[in-house]
Design a protein around this motif. Structure first.
Motif, short mmCIF file in Angstrom:
data_model
loop_
_atom_site.label_atom_id
_atom_site.label_comp_id
_atom_site.label_asym_id
_atom_site.label_seq_id
_atom_site.Cartn_x
_atom_site.Cartn_y
_atom_site.Cartn_z
N ARG A 170 -19.14 -54.87 12.76
CA ARG A 170 -18.53 -54.41 14.01
C ARG A 170 -18.23 -55.57 14.96
O ARG A 170 -17.23 -55.56 15.65
N VAL A 228 -14.86 -44.91 2.41
CA VAL A 228 -14.29 -44.63 3.73
C VAL A 228 -15.38 -44.15 4.69
O VAL A 228 -15.51 -44.64 5.81
N ASN A 229 -16.20 -43.20 4.23
CA ASN A 229 -17.14 -42.55 5.14
C ASN A 229 -18.43 -43.33 5.37
O ASN A 229 -19.17 -43.03 6.32
N ALA A 269 -16.27 -46.15 8.15
CA ALA A 269 -16.73 -45.36 9.29
C ALA A 269 -17.64 -46.17 10.19
O ALA A 269 -17.91 -45.77 11.32
N LEU A 316 -16.80 -48.96 11.40
CA LEU A 316 -15.91 -49.71 12.29
C LEU A 316 -15.59 -48.92 13.54
O LEU A 316 -15.68 -47.69 13.57
N GLU A 317 -15.18 -49.63 14.59
CA GLU A 317 -14.74 -48.94 15.80
C GLU A 317 -13.39 -48.29 15.52
O GLU A 317 -12.48 -48.94 15.00
N PRO A 318 -13.25 -47.00 15.86
CA PRO A 318 -12.03 -46.28 15.51
C PRO A 318 -10.74 -46.91 16.05
O PRO A 318 -9.71 -46.88 15.39
N HIS A 319 -10.82 -47.52 17.23
CA HIS A 319 -9.60 -48.10 17.80
C HIS A 319 -9.02 -49.23 16.95
O HIS A 319 -7.82 -49.47 16.99
N LEU A 336 -6.26 -46.05 9.07
CA LEU A 336 -6.47 -45.55 7.73
C LEU A 336 -5.23 -44.78 7.28
O LEU A 336 -4.73 -43.94 8.02
N ALA A 349 -3.92 -42.52 3.94
CA ALA A 349 -4.12 -41.95 2.61
C ALA A 349 -2.74 -41.64 2.04
O ALA A 349 -2.02 -40.80 2.59
N ASP A 362 -5.86 -45.96 1.33
CA ASP A 362 -6.58 -45.14 0.36
C ASP A 362 -5.51 -44.66 -0.64
O ASP A 362 -4.78 -43.73 -0.35
N TRP A 367 -13.11 -27.76 -2.73
CA TRP A 367 -11.87 -28.22 -2.10
C TRP A 367 -11.54 -29.66 -2.47
O TRP A 367 -10.38 -30.08 -2.34
N LYS A 368 -12.53 -30.39 -2.95
CA LYS A 368 -12.28 -31.77 -3.37
C LYS A 368 -11.79 -31.85 -4.81
O LYS A 368 -11.42 -32.93 -5.28
#
Lengths: 289, 289
Positions: B52, B86-87, B91, B93-96, B100, B102, B133, B202-203
């Motif tokens: 981070r 990814v998760n 995840a 990392l800071e979202p800003h 990402l 896909a 991704d 669902w995956k």
């Protein structure tokens, strides 16, 4: 954990109601909890799993055609803690199901269009949690205070926003609007901290002090914007934010309760599970070089 | 923590070199560490802060005009663990500062354009860490195996990709290409787990078994794609991924080392710090109602 931390529904406590008066909100208060900073940080970590599972269900059910999604609108004075909300609450979400948009001063092209022109394309799709870090409310906050638009145009925008948000709700968007409310004294301390630390200089903008000088005008603009756009389906929440730990757990809980309101469900398989198990088993017999 | 966990540079160990042979990579191996699952999970958590801070520095220096950014390309067979990367890594990392994308099966409009048409606009801007991704490599993987494009066109694409990535590097993009490598046995177990759990249906996609039946063709397509597009400035890394904990710490470390290679610096203030401190102090004298 949650039951012990919150002694009342924070969503109920912070939701704006008729007769709302921003001046009556104490930015240092912590409605709904007496747990303090340490307890708040523990609660924030402890509820991450609950938030993520709800998000995953929301995302999953959208794959089966469910339209629901969430849009969180975050507004505040500078240094009120928006960045911390992003990095400590929204960072708990799975990145695939989060769409974050930071709205800056409009570009020349954006200014040549209606104020909602740049907003609409950033509304999250089904299954996604969208976060607006600043939003169309800038167009009735700074634009009102700075008189970047005429009084008539500002007046028109309150209605346009309400209509726009009504359309979102009809499409399955749960709209949650949050003002982080700090005191001017707290803001001064935070800006001072940024100036004192070379690693934080990049977060400081001399314009922050310019806007700060207009504090009463901003509070008045917030009061009017909130009054004029607070609707049952697209409600405002005013979150006391002098305590960072409180603002974070409060926003986390508001988002969790918005998701609970949707009550997303794992979708049923759209294939024959037993048949797929057989097909998969058959591949185990394959002889690969 | 890191020094004890890694007994060699994982970036060096996993980087593809001349004479690379995918068949020689054991998907169950854990190059560079003997720490095991528990140690791996601890390392993943312990290095989050390092990751981070590097990200924040990268973002901060971009505000001062530095062009550097990172693009991580993630490719793998189904159920190889892309979602977990990814998760559990991105995840952190800071979202800003994270963008990402896909990439799904191309739409009709996308198919009417060159294969890079939908890719180029998703390259991260300065200061941002981008994650693909799936990516433009699908256009030489599934498209080769399934013969969705002619042999000549596939052949042309290897060169087009190399040229495209050369341009990115020239613009300040650090390109990191990662293949997560699972064994077909491990994939079968994971697909079977998805079929066994209604919360994971669902995956699951019946097409996953169709592609699985073509495993050797996919491995061959990966081998060729990696050989043809592995360049000093846009290198490939093949990460053994039968152990999820290993794949996650390895990718985390590869990203950290890519950021260390940039060595981002806090930018100098572009304002007069003392003058701003005075202006801020002056606002404390203001009498607001």
């Amino acid at each position: 954990m949650t039951e012990r931390f919150w002694n009342a529904s924070v969503t109920d406590l912070l939701r704006v109601r008729d007769g709302f008066d921003l001046r009556a909100v104490d930015p240092s208060s912590t409605p709904g909890t007496t747990a303090g900073k340490k307890g708040g940080q523990a609660e924030l970590a402890a509820s991450a799993q609950e938030l993520r599972e709800l998000q995953e269900r929301l995302f999953a059910q959208s794959r089966a055609g469910e339209p629901e999604r969430v849009l969180v609108v975050l507004q505040a004075m500078d240094a009120a803690g928006k960045g911390g909300i992003v990095n400590h609450v929204f960072a708990q979400l799975e990145p695939h199901g989060l769409q974050l948009t930071a709205f800056k001063s409009p570009t020349e092209e954006e200014r040549s269009h209606d104020f909602l022109w740049r907003i609409a394309p950033r509304v999250p799709g089904p299954g996604v949690i969208g976060l607006f870090d600043r939003s169309h409310y800038e167009d009735v906050l700074i634009q009102r205070v700075r008189e970047f638009a005429t009084a008539d145009e500002i007046e028109r925008r309150y209605g346009a926003i309400t209509e726009f948000e009504r359309g979102l709700v009809a499409d399955g968007v749960r709209v949650v609007k949050i003002m982080l409310h700090v005191s001017p004294e707290e803001q001064a301390e935070r800006l001072s901290d940024r100036l004192a630390d070379p690693a934080k200089h990049w977060k400081y903008n001399p314009g922050d002090v310019d806007e700060r000088q207009l504090w009463p005008a901003y509070m008045s603009a917030f009061q009017i914007a909130i009054e004029r756009t607070n609707t049952p389906d697209a409600p405002w929440f005013v979150v006391p934010a002098n305590s960072k730990w409180y603002a974070r757990v409060a926003v986390q809980r508001i988002v969790i309760e918005a998701l609970q309101g949707i009550d997303p469900q794992w979708p049923a398989a759209d294939f024959d599970v037993a048949a797929e198990q057989s097909r998969l088993a058959a591949t185990l017999e394959l002889r690969w070089p």
